[in-house]
Design an enzyme around this catalytic site. Structure first.
Site, PDB file in Angstrom:
ATOM      1  N   GLU A  54      19.929  51.776  61.091  1.00 23.26           N
ATOM      2  CA  GLU A  54      20.230  52.872  62.008  1.00 23.26           C
ATOM      3  C   GLU A  54      20.095  52.360  63.437  1.00 23.26           C
ATOM      4  O   GLU A  54      19.240  51.533  63.727  1.00 23.26           O
ATOM      5  CB  GLU A  54      19.236  54.030  61.795  1.00 23.26           C
ATOM      6  CG  GLU A  54      19.439  55.163  62.799  1.00 23.26           C
ATOM      7  CD  GLU A  54      18.650  56.431  62.493  1.00 23.26           C
ATOM      8  OE1 GLU A  54      17.781  56.398  61.613  1.00 23.26           O
ATOM      9  OE2 GLU A  54      18.936  57.445  63.155  1.00 23.26           O
TER      10      GLU A  54
ATOM     11  N   HIS B  66      21.127  62.345  63.976  1.00 21.32           N
ATOM     12  CA  HIS B  66      22.153  61.328  63.734  1.00 21.32           C
ATOM     13  C   HIS B  66      23.036  61.157  64.974  1.00 21.32           C
ATOM     14  O   HIS B  66      23.403  62.137  65.618  1.00 21.32           O
ATOM     15  CB  HIS B  66      23.054  61.738  62.564  1.00 21.32           C
ATOM     16  CG  HIS B  66      22.383  61.611  61.233  1.00 21.32           C
ATOM     17  ND1 HIS B  66      22.763  62.338  60.133  1.00 21.32           N
ATOM     18  CD2 HIS B  66      21.356  60.831  60.831  1.00 21.32           C
ATOM     19  CE1 HIS B  66      21.991  62.015  59.108  1.00 21.32           C
ATOM     20  NE2 HIS B  66      21.132  61.107  59.507  1.00 21.32           N
TER      21      HIS B  66
ATOM     22  N   GLU C 144      28.162  67.142  57.956  1.00 20.46           N
ATOM     23  CA  GLU C 144      27.405  67.751  59.040  1.00 20.46           C
ATOM     24  C   GLU C 144      28.306  67.912  60.256  1.00 20.46           C
ATOM     25  O   GLU C 144      29.458  67.450  60.245  1.00 20.46           O
ATOM     26  CB  GLU C 144      26.150  66.920  59.363  1.00 20.46           C
ATOM     27  CG  GLU C 144      26.429  65.464  59.695  1.00 20.46           C
ATOM     28  CD  GLU C 144      25.155  64.589  59.683  1.00 20.46           C
ATOM     29  OE1 GLU C 144      24.228  64.858  58.914  1.00 20.46           O
ATOM     30  OE2 GLU C 144      25.118  63.640  60.464  1.00 20.46           O
TER      31      GLU C 144
END
Lengths: 291, 407
Positions: A98, A247, A209
């Site tokens: 990430e 995110h 999402e």
């Protein structure tokens, strides 16, 4: 059957000897995954977790015949690791990292289009074929071999769906965590397509999402080509505009990337859309006519 | 990360993009000094005073309690002093700030760019941002400068030109020319526009930006092309390799609770609801917010405690959530994969004891690794905590708690 990875996959771990790489490689091996070695530049020739360490992915591929790689390399070096895997002939590259700069991903994604490979992620929980192969960080014990495929941008929401499907007695074929970054290797539509073509998968859970248009693209594809029931959920119905929700990709820019807009398109395309993430399992039972 | 107009212009200047230049100040006295220096340099008595806040709509925005807009032209030192006094330290409300507005801590005094000359000044719109679907930068340009681009897109989409850039080779000359021609420019203005677009792209690419929006881009009466405003958003993930940009962060523009949460490595976004939540994973955190709404509450925040939830992070999370006076109940939702639920449960109990009296009811839903053990620890702790294992159960408990509070 399953998609992307199975019990015959030969997996190497990039960033093998680091703490993340070590921990998750161990978990993968315990699950029964065929981890054949790993790569840490400068540590070639050593042994780690009873497996050989290589300096380069090319060395690892040449020696072990690996065809799948999982990447636990820090963000600044992850795009390089992706390109190295692609160059060495790895077919399925799963990038867990990430925080990779968007510019790096733009270039890496362009680079790998010239190679014969598929990238899953980055910023994802990996890919898991129940009872066969875990190439990721998902908790193995919640999975049970079954008939539902999962495509998801989120890690823990995937676990939630997996758990509900196991408890509903449906189980899973393959769960694909596609990742929550703005630029990812495999889109929702591509992952859905893989599962739609898998004979063992009888139904698909699609978890998206806010942000971007991937869910809408997938929905239109499903409307035109779908042969199996799809249950969908979009996280972030209560998210405000213009704020990044964890995110990097979860941000509402305009009217099209709100949860409401995506859910409306998905419903119109025949997807069983749930408002509550607690209803994924039972809605799949209904969609399959087994409630 | 968002930055101020004056900082965006600093970046542009560094890459050779012509800007409407100026001086940033934080007191009325310095504003007057800046006015004199700009007026002397340009030979014009006109200077624009611009509030520096992280929100658009400043020109039409209004200072709370005063007859003062967020941007105003001044033509004397006295007028500059008056405007600066009205702006600095006061709250500016624009259509983007919400009714609570934002405090103006700095103002930018900009030189006059709309001076009379051989031709009429004309405004354009240019932005560069990421096209997520195509995975490359896209330049958006329009002749409707000064207008809100979303409105242009809605009413006259044909007036927006898009040029996608191949990241491997960067912006090509023909692409910049295409835009300049579409603007109907010729002669020196055309050449200036091509240079402007080319340098703007370099600034965007080299600074790892997510967005550069220049609205308006001005063609002056003597055919110069310059950036009148600069709205810049930088890629947070890339700041690590741009220390010179990372220091542009202005925490005054952020919610203090969010700044504090960031210091504890918590990913927190403040919202205005009544049920706080603490979750592991961004997707599940959003899903939990949605569940709160479906259960009759409104989420008070987004909070992702990440993969390593332990007593310390849970305590930090509690402390942040409890500082929000709107919070009437807290839902903790952890799906333990790698994280063990019994450890999280112990963390909750320890945090609860460390904080002392937590005045609001807490619902703890622990699922996954050692979930039952976690529930046992919570139930036997003697704390006033509602425990749940299934997601649905947690939702029902939220509804029950809200009813008992009369909400």
């Amino acid at each position: 059957m399953s998609v992307l990875v199975n019990k015959n996959s030969k997996i190497i771990v990039q960033g093998f000897t680091g703490s993340e790489g070590t921990f998750h490689a161990q978990q993968m091996i315990e699950y029964g995954t065929n981890v054949v070695g790993g790569v840490t530049p400068g540590k070639g020739g050593q042994s780690h977790l009873d497996r050989p360490v290589f300096n380069t992915v090319a060395d690892a591929v040449n020696t072990t015949g690996a065809d799948v790689s999982i990447i636990f390399v820090p963000p600044a070096f992850a795009a390089d690791a992706i390109m190295e895997a692609a160059d060495a002939g790895i077919k399925v590259i799963v990038c867990i990292t990430e925080g990779i700069p968007t510019k790096d991903m733009m270039l890496a994604k362009e680079y790998i289009t010239t190679k014969d490979c598929r990238l899953i992620g980055p910023n994802c929980p990996g890919v898991m074929t129940a009872d066969e192969c875990k190439v990721g960080i998902m908790p193995g014990f919640i999975f049970k071999k079954g008939t539902i495929g999962i495509v998801s941008k989120s890690g823990t929401l995937t676990y939630e769906a997996v758990d509900q499907l196991t408890k509903a007695g449906l189980g899973q074929t393959t769960a694909i965590g596609i990742g929550g970054d703005p630029i990812i290797g495999t889109t929702t539509k591509e992952a859905v397509e893989l599962l739609m073509n898998d004979p063992e998968t009888e139904g698909i859970v699609m978890i998206g999402e806010i942000g971007g248009s991937m869910e809408a693209d997938a929905a239109y594809w499903i409307k035109a080509n779908g042969t199996k029931p799809v249950v969908g959920f979009i996280a972030g119905q209560t998210a405000p505009k213009g704020r990044r929700m964890g995110h990097a990709g979860a941000i509402i820019g305009g009217a099209d990337d709100t949860a409401a807009a995506k859910m409306r398109i998905m419903s119109e395309c025949g997807i069983f859309v749930v408002e509550s993430p607690a209803l994924i399992g039972e809605t799949m039972l209904k969609a399959l006519g087994r409630d | 990360m968002n930055i101020h107009e004056y900082q965006g212009k600093e970046i542009l200047k560094k890459y050779g993009v012509r800007i409407q230049d100026g001086i940033v100040v934080d007191t009325p006295e310095r504003a007057v000094e800046a006015y004199r220096s700009i007026a002397e340099r340009t030979g014009s008595k006109f200077v624009v005073v611009k509030s520096q806040i992280h929100a658009g709509g400043r020109g039409k925005g209004q200072i709370q309690g005063l007859e003062q807009r967020g941007v105003q032209v001044a033509k004397s030192p006295d007028q500059v002093r008056e405007i600066a006094t009205n702006l600095l330290g006061n709250v500016l409300v624009t259509h983007q700030t919400g009714p609570e507005g934002k405090k103006v801590n700095k103002i930018f005094l900009a030189e006059d760019a709309y001076y009379p000359g051989a031709s009429e000044p004309k405004e354009y719109y240019i932005s560069i941002l990421l096209d997520r679907a195509k995975g490359c930068p896209v330049i958006m340009a329009s002749t409707e400068g000064g207008m809100d681009i979303e409105e242009v897109a809605e009413h006259t989409p044909e007036k927006i030109i898009k040029e996608w850039v191949d990241p491997r080779v960067g912006l090509q000359g023909f692409q910049a020319r295409k835009i300049a021609f579409a603007f109907g420019l010729s002669g020196n203005a055309f050449k200036e526009m091509v240079k402007f677009i080319t340098s703007l792209y370099t600034a965007y690419w080299e600074s790892d930006a997510s967005m550069f929006e220049i609205n308006p881009v001005l063609k002056t009466s003597d055919d110069k092309i310059m950036a009148i405003d600069a709205k810049v958003n930088l890629d947070d993930n890339a700041l690590i390799r741009h220390p010179e940009l990372a220091i542009m962060r202005d925490t005054n523009e952020e919610d203090p609770l969010e700044v504090e949460a960031g210091e504890s490595n918590l990913n927190y976004v403040k919202l205005d609801g009544n049920v706080g939540c603490m979750v592991n994973g961004a997707g599940l955190a959003m899903g939990t917010m949605d569940l709160i709404k479906l259960s009759g509450g409104e989420p008070a925040n987004f909070l992702d405690v990440g993969g390593g939830a332990n007593a310390k992070t849970v305590e930090a999370g509690f402390r942040i959530i409890l500082k929000d006076p709107n919070v009437k109940a807290i839902l903790i939702n952890i799906f333990g994969g790698i994280v063990r639920c019994d450890r999280v449960a112990t963390g909750v109990v320890e945090a609860y004891k460390a904080i002392g009296n937590i005045p609001v009811p807490i619902i703890v839903r622990l699922q996954g690794t050692n979930a039952e053990e976690g529930a046992r620890i919570i139930n036997e702790s003697g704390l006033k905590v509602y425990s749940a294992i299934e997601f649905k159960e947690a939702a029902a408990k939220v509804t029950e708690v809200l009813k008992s509070l009369g909400l």
